[in-house]
Design a protein around this motif. Structure first.
Motif, PDB file in Angstrom:
ATOM      1  N   TYR A 107      -6.149  -2.988   3.893  1.00  0.00           N
ATOM      2  CA  TYR A 107      -7.132  -4.090   3.340  1.00  0.00           C
ATOM      3  C   TYR A 107      -6.829  -4.340   1.910  1.00  0.00           C
ATOM      4  N   THR A 108      -6.991  -5.659   1.461  1.00  0.00           N
ATOM      5  CA  THR A 108      -6.708  -5.996   0.167  1.00  0.00           C
ATOM      6  C   THR A 108      -7.629  -7.044  -0.053  1.00  0.00           C
ATOM      7  N   GLU A 109      -7.834  -7.551  -1.392  1.00  0.00           N
ATOM      8  CA  GLU A 109      -8.255  -8.612  -1.652  1.00  0.00           C
ATOM      9  C   GLU A 109      -7.405  -9.344  -2.778  1.00  0.00           C
ATOM     10  N   PHE A 110      -6.814 -10.351  -2.359  1.00  0.00           N
ATOM     11  CA  PHE A 110      -5.737 -10.877  -3.477  1.00  0.00           C
ATOM     12  C   PHE A 110      -6.170 -12.122  -4.199  1.00  0.00           C
ATOM     13  N   THR A 111      -6.059 -12.401  -5.506  1.00  0.00           N
ATOM     14  CA  THR A 111      -6.406 -13.452  -6.379  1.00  0.00           C
ATOM     15  C   THR A 111      -5.200 -14.307  -6.817  1.00  0.00           C
ATOM     16  N   ASN A 112      -4.946 -15.434  -6.554  1.00  0.00           N
ATOM     17  CA  ASN A 112      -3.614 -16.149  -6.753  1.00  0.00           C
ATOM     18  C   ASN A 112      -3.943 -16.654  -8.141  1.00  0.00           C
ATOM     19  N   SER A 113      -2.907 -17.521  -8.637  1.00  0.00           N
ATOM     20  CA  SER A 113      -2.729 -17.818 -10.029  1.00  0.00           C
ATOM     21  C   SER A 113      -3.989 -19.152 -10.208  1.00  0.00           C
ATOM     22  N   ARG A 114      -4.400 -19.859  -9.250  1.00  0.00           N
ATOM     23  CA  ARG A 114      -5.564 -20.704  -9.386  1.00  0.00           C
ATOM     24  C   ARG A 114      -6.760 -20.035  -9.171  1.00  0.00           C
ATOM     25  N   GLY A 115      -6.954 -18.842  -9.055  1.00  0.00           N
ATOM     26  CA  GLY A 115      -8.105 -18.120  -9.125  1.00  0.00           C
ATOM     27  C   GLY A 115      -8.907 -18.302  -7.983  1.00  0.00           C
ATOM     28  N   GLN A 116      -8.190 -18.481  -6.741  1.00  0.00           N
ATOM     29  CA  GLN A 116      -8.580 -18.442  -5.356  1.00  0.00           C
ATOM     30  C   GLN A 116      -8.393 -16.996  -4.837  1.00  0.00           C
ATOM     31  N   THR A 117      -9.417 -16.280  -4.156  1.00  0.00           N
ATOM     32  CA  THR A 117      -9.253 -15.010  -3.573  1.00  0.00           C
ATOM     33  C   THR A 117      -9.267 -15.163  -2.139  1.00  0.00           C
ATOM     34  N   SER A 118      -8.355 -14.356  -1.595  1.00  0.00           N
ATOM     35  CA  SER A 118      -8.364 -14.013  -0.069  1.00  0.00           C
ATOM     36  C   SER A 118      -8.570 -12.480   0.281  1.00  0.00           C
ATOM     37  N   LYS A 119      -9.251 -12.504   1.045  1.00  0.00           N
ATOM     38  CA  LYS A 119      -9.723 -10.893   1.575  1.00  0.00           C
ATOM     39  C   LYS A 119      -9.189 -10.817   2.986  1.00  0.00           C
ATOM     40  N   GLY A 120      -9.032  -9.719   3.533  1.00  0.00           N
ATOM     41  CA  GLY A 120      -8.372  -9.369   4.723  1.00  0.00           C
ATOM     42  C   GLY A 120      -7.395  -8.042   5.053  1.00  0.00           C
ATOM     43  N   TRP A 121      -6.933  -8.030   6.061  1.00  0.00           N
ATOM     44  CA  TRP A 121      -5.956  -6.870   6.451  1.00  0.00           C
ATOM     45  C   TRP A 121      -4.564  -7.354   6.614  1.00  0.00           C
ATOM     46  N   LEU A 122      -3.630  -6.909   5.996  1.00  0.00           N
ATOM     47  CA  LEU A 122      -2.178  -7.041   6.137  1.00  0.00           C
ATOM     48  C   LEU A 122      -1.475  -6.064   6.721  1.00  0.00           C
ATOM     49  N   ARG A 123      -0.367  -6.408   7.504  1.00  0.00           N
ATOM     50  CA  ARG A 123       0.415  -5.575   8.359  1.00  0.00           C
ATOM     51  C   ARG A 123       1.418  -4.732   7.570  1.00  0.00           C
ATOM     52  N   LEU A 124       1.070  -3.165   7.583  1.00  0.00           N
ATOM     53  CA  LEU A 124       1.687  -2.418   6.637  1.00  0.00           C
ATOM     54  C   LEU A 124       3.291  -2.433   6.748  1.00  0.00           C
ATOM     55  N   ASP A 125       3.738  -2.672   7.938  1.00  0.00           N
ATOM     56  CA  ASP A 125       5.241  -2.946   8.083  1.00  0.00           C
ATOM     57  C   ASP A 125       5.678  -3.793   7.295  1.00  0.00           C
ATOM     58  N   ASN A 126       4.861  -4.791   6.844  1.00  0.00           N
ATOM     59  CA  ASN A 126       5.452  -6.062   5.985  1.00  0.00           C
ATOM     60  C   ASN A 126       5.423  -5.620   4.251  1.00  0.00           C
ATOM     61  N   LEU A 127       5.152  -4.448   4.114  1.00  0.00           N
ATOM     62  CA  LEU A 127       4.565  -4.102   2.866  1.00  0.00           C
ATOM     63  C   LEU A 127       5.586  -2.927   2.447  1.00  0.00           C
ATOM     64  N   GLN A 128       5.679  -2.650   1.085  1.00  0.00           N
ATOM     65  CA  GLN A 128       6.593  -1.641   0.396  1.00  0.00           C
ATOM     66  C   GLN A 128       6.004  -1.119  -0.752  1.00  0.00           C
ATOM     67  N   THR A 129       5.713   0.362  -0.985  1.00  0.00           N
ATOM     68  CA  THR A 129       5.083   0.762  -2.015  1.00  0.00           C
ATOM     69  C   THR A 129       5.925   0.544  -3.283  1.00  0.00           C
ATOM     70  N   GLN A 130       4.922   0.414  -4.491  1.00  0.00           N
ATOM     71  CA  GLN A 130       5.506  -0.156  -5.703  1.00  0.00           C
ATOM     72  C   GLN A 130       6.677   0.729  -6.139  1.00  0.00           C
ATOM     73  N   ASP A 131       6.569   2.013  -5.974  1.00  0.00           N
ATOM     74  CA  ASP A 131       7.622   2.860  -6.259  1.00  0.00           C
ATOM     75  C   ASP A 131       8.919   2.445  -5.557  1.00  0.00           C
ATOM     76  N   GLU A 132       8.727   2.383  -4.266  1.00  0.00           N
ATOM     77  CA  GLU A 132      10.156   1.804  -3.289  1.00  0.00           C
ATOM     78  C   GLU A 132      10.460   0.543  -3.669  1.00  0.00           C
ATOM     79  N   TRP A 133       9.659  -0.379  -4.197  1.00  0.00           N
ATOM     80  CA  TRP A 133       9.913  -1.721  -4.482  1.00  0.00           C
ATOM     81  C   TRP A 133      10.912  -1.667  -5.888  1.00  0.00           C
TER      82      TRP A 133
END
Length: 638
Positions: free
Chosen positions: A462-488
């Motif tokens: 679960y995350t809450e993401f705010t884009n450059s226009r100040g718009q916020t999206s909340k919800g659940w993202l698939r973990l297999d589409n993500l990578q930890t910052q250290d791995e990145w």
């Protein structure tokens, strides 16, 4: 030839419509109530005789231009008359007056800043039809731009206007374009005064790019000569930016999320067409308007039919879709039966030499065939139902209330404290209302976007993401589409330790150019600074040149000058031109300040300036050639 302007007897001057480098357009009224448009060309004709070369050239070109109207075309303005004015002896062309806005006006407020895909396709067909008609009679327009295409509010057609450049000589055309032409729409070969069929194709590509992206590929920052030269150089040297990304950035905020998602699905054939129109070499574009028009018609006919059916007769569209699926399944079933017949004709081996899987196949054959038949029957019933609904809708249409789609609430996280920082690794990763695949929404994040995870469940975070226009999206993202910052970071470090391929270099430079065009200097410099250790000439030049203009804080003047010199040594023409200009104007503080080079100190060296500008000019740099000519006039070489 008729004479006009004062405007003359039988033709009343109703005032100027627009003025430009290719002349002025006036609104006129013939005897009675016929409104026309009169184009005045800037080069006077003093004698209507064979001794006046301007008159002969004008007369010859007008003869070709008259062929345009021998066969009427709804997308080409009608040319009514031509001649020389009574006062001033200016050649003129009289055309029908089109009531309605031009494309430039349609892209300004209160209108939306870009076109829908559907309307762009309509414009593309109309304008290419106009070019095909003109090119068929050997007429090249030469000034394809937004304000030379009007929407006729009476007919609903887009109409090509203003054939002023078509009747100019090469020298007149070259002078006119250099000083007052619409530089954002000019093809590379126009810097040398050439006018080809492919020149019109290039302008067509710029218009379509502007309609979809919300801006031209190479915008003009201001009206200065240096800004015009930079745009012309971009036409000659720079790859057009990413159209889809610009479209994504410029989509109107008033559009719904569903409409935005739909309007980002620009057909690949249309993108390919636009980039082909914008190629630097004329021979790599479409050969003429006819080839362009045929390509558009053949590519868009299927898309347009689907849109027409879905918009105006959705039941018929659905029925045709089901019928097509039924035919495909019938074909698959026939293939399956043929395969079964082939297997039946083969002898079945017994005993220890039994074929593995043979009994299993025979046992499941009836089930598979029965399933296909059942599915086929279902489709046939659905098709019959669809067609029955079509027939009944023709007899009686009753208003129906659309059922509301239930909105699934977003499942909140079990905790709100950050669990870790991740980066998106997929091209798109969609938000979900719950940690379940079936709850996917239209909103998504792009590759590289950073997010902070607040909870993890069932392979989702679960995350809450705010884009450059100040718009916020909340919800659940698939973990297999993500990578930890250290791995990145580790992956990026590993990628940095290897030299990039030529394809990667080209892609990175194209992205950096796009960032520069939208004033995203930090993003552009990240790319240039990454490429400079690999001796990429363009990266060396851009990083160093931005440092000389005090726009790259990571590099001082000495290092910036060294990098530009290195790019020059590697044969990069813009670097040679820039160094030549800096040696030329090193002791001119006004020029340095206007062009943003006043933060560093340079050495004036006329000989070095001449040498560098000569190298750039010999390599094909037209701006360097102009500067060199001016230098040789003011400081002739010894």
């Amino acid at each position: 030839m008729a004479k006009v302007f004062t405007i003359t007897e039988g033709l009343e001057n109703m005032g100027a419509l627009k003025t430009g480098g290719q002349g002025s357009v006036y609104k006129a009224r013939r005897t009675g109530e016929i409104i026309t448009a009169v184009k005045l060309l800037p080069t006077p004709i003093y004698s209507e005789s064979e001794q006046d070369k301007n008159f002969i050239s004008f007369q010859n070109e007008v003869k070709k231009l008259k062929k345009v109207n021998e066969e009427p075309n709804p997308n080409v303005v009608k040319i009514l008359n031509y001649g020389v004015t009574d006062s001033g002896s200016f050649p003129f062309i009289e055309m029908e007056f089109i009531e309605g806005p031009d494309l430039e006006e349609l892209l300004k407020a209160p209108n939306e800043p870009l076109f829908t895909i559907k309307e762009t396709l309509r414009l593309a067909e109309h304008l290419s039809h106009a070019l095909a008609h003109c090119h068929k009679v050997d007429v090249k327009h030469g000034d394809i731009k937004s304000n030379n295409v009007k929407y006729n509010r009476h007919t609903g057609n887009y109409v090509l206007l203003d054939f002023g450049l078509a009747v100019m000589s090469d020298e007149q055309r070259r002078t006119s374009l250099r000083h007052a032409g619409a530089i954002e729409f000019m093809a590379p070969e126009q810097s040398e005064g050439q006018l080809l069929f492919q020149t019109d194709v290039y302008g067509f590509g710029v218009i379509l790019f502007e309609l979809l992206a919300g801006q031209v590929p190479f915008p003009l920052k201001d009206g200065s000569e240096s800004a015009r030269n930079m745009v012309m150089l971009a036409h000659l040297e720079t790859t057009p930016p990413d159209l889809k990304e610009l479209r994504r950035q410029n989509l109107p905020d008033a559009w719904s999320a569903d409409k935005k998602e739909k309007e980002l699905q620009v057909p690949e054939w249309l993108l390919s067409l636009i980039y082909r129109c914008l190629r630097k070499k004329p021979e790599e574009r479409f050969a003429n308007g006819n080839e362009l028009y045929n390509f558009i018609v053949s590519s868009s006919v299927g898309v347009q039919r689907a849109e027409i059916l879905s918009d105006h007769n959705p039941w018929q569209y659905q029925a045709e879709k089901l019928l097509k699926e039924k035919q495909q399944l019938q074909q698959q079933l026939a293939q399956k039966d043929a395969e079964l017949q082939r297997l039946r004709s083969q002898p079945v081996l017994e005993g220890p030499e039994r074929i593995p899987g043979q009994d299993d196949y025979q046992g499941n054959r009836k089930k598979n065939t029965a399933w296909i038949v059942a599915f086929l029957v279902t489709l046939l019933v659905a098709s019959g139902l669809a067609y029955a609904l079509i027939a009944s809708s023709k007899e009686e249409k009753k208003p129906q209330q659309k059922a509301e789609t239930p909105v699934t609430a977003i499942q909140p996280p079990r905790q709100t404290s950050p669990m870790g920082v991740y980066r998106v690794t997929a091209a798109k990763t969609y938000f979900h209302n719950k940690p379940e695949p079936s709850t996917r929404r239209n909103a998504f994040l792009s590759k590289g976007d950073p997010i902070t995870a607040l909870d993890e469940q069932a392979g989702f975070v679960y995350t809450e993401f705010t884009n450059s226009r100040g718009q916020t999206s909340k919800g659940w993202l698939r973990l297999d589409n993500l990578q930890t910052q250290d791995e990145w970071d580790a992956q990026k470090l590993q990628e940095q330790n290897r030299p990039p391929t030529q394809e990667e270099v080209r892609t990175q430079l194209t992205m950096a150019t796009g960032y520069l065009r939208t004033n995203q200097l930090e993003e552009a410099l990240t790319i240039y600074n990454f490429l400079t250790p690999f001796d990429v000439p363009e990266a060396l030049y851009q990083a160093g040149n931005l440092a000389l203009q005090a726009k790259n804080g990571t590099i001082n003047c000495t290092e910036g000058l060294r990098m530009v010199n290195r790019a020059s040594d590697l044969g990069y023409l813009p670097a040679k031109r820039t160094l030549g200009v800096l040696h030329l104007f090193a002791e001119n503080p006004a020029w340095l300040q206007i062009n943003g080079y006043n933060q560093c100190v340079y050495n004036k060296d006329i000989g070095k300036a001449r040498q560098l500008l000569t190298q750039a000019a010999n390599g094909g740099d037209t701006t360097a050639r102009q500067l060199l000519d001016e230098l040789n006039l003011s400081n002739p070489p010894e």
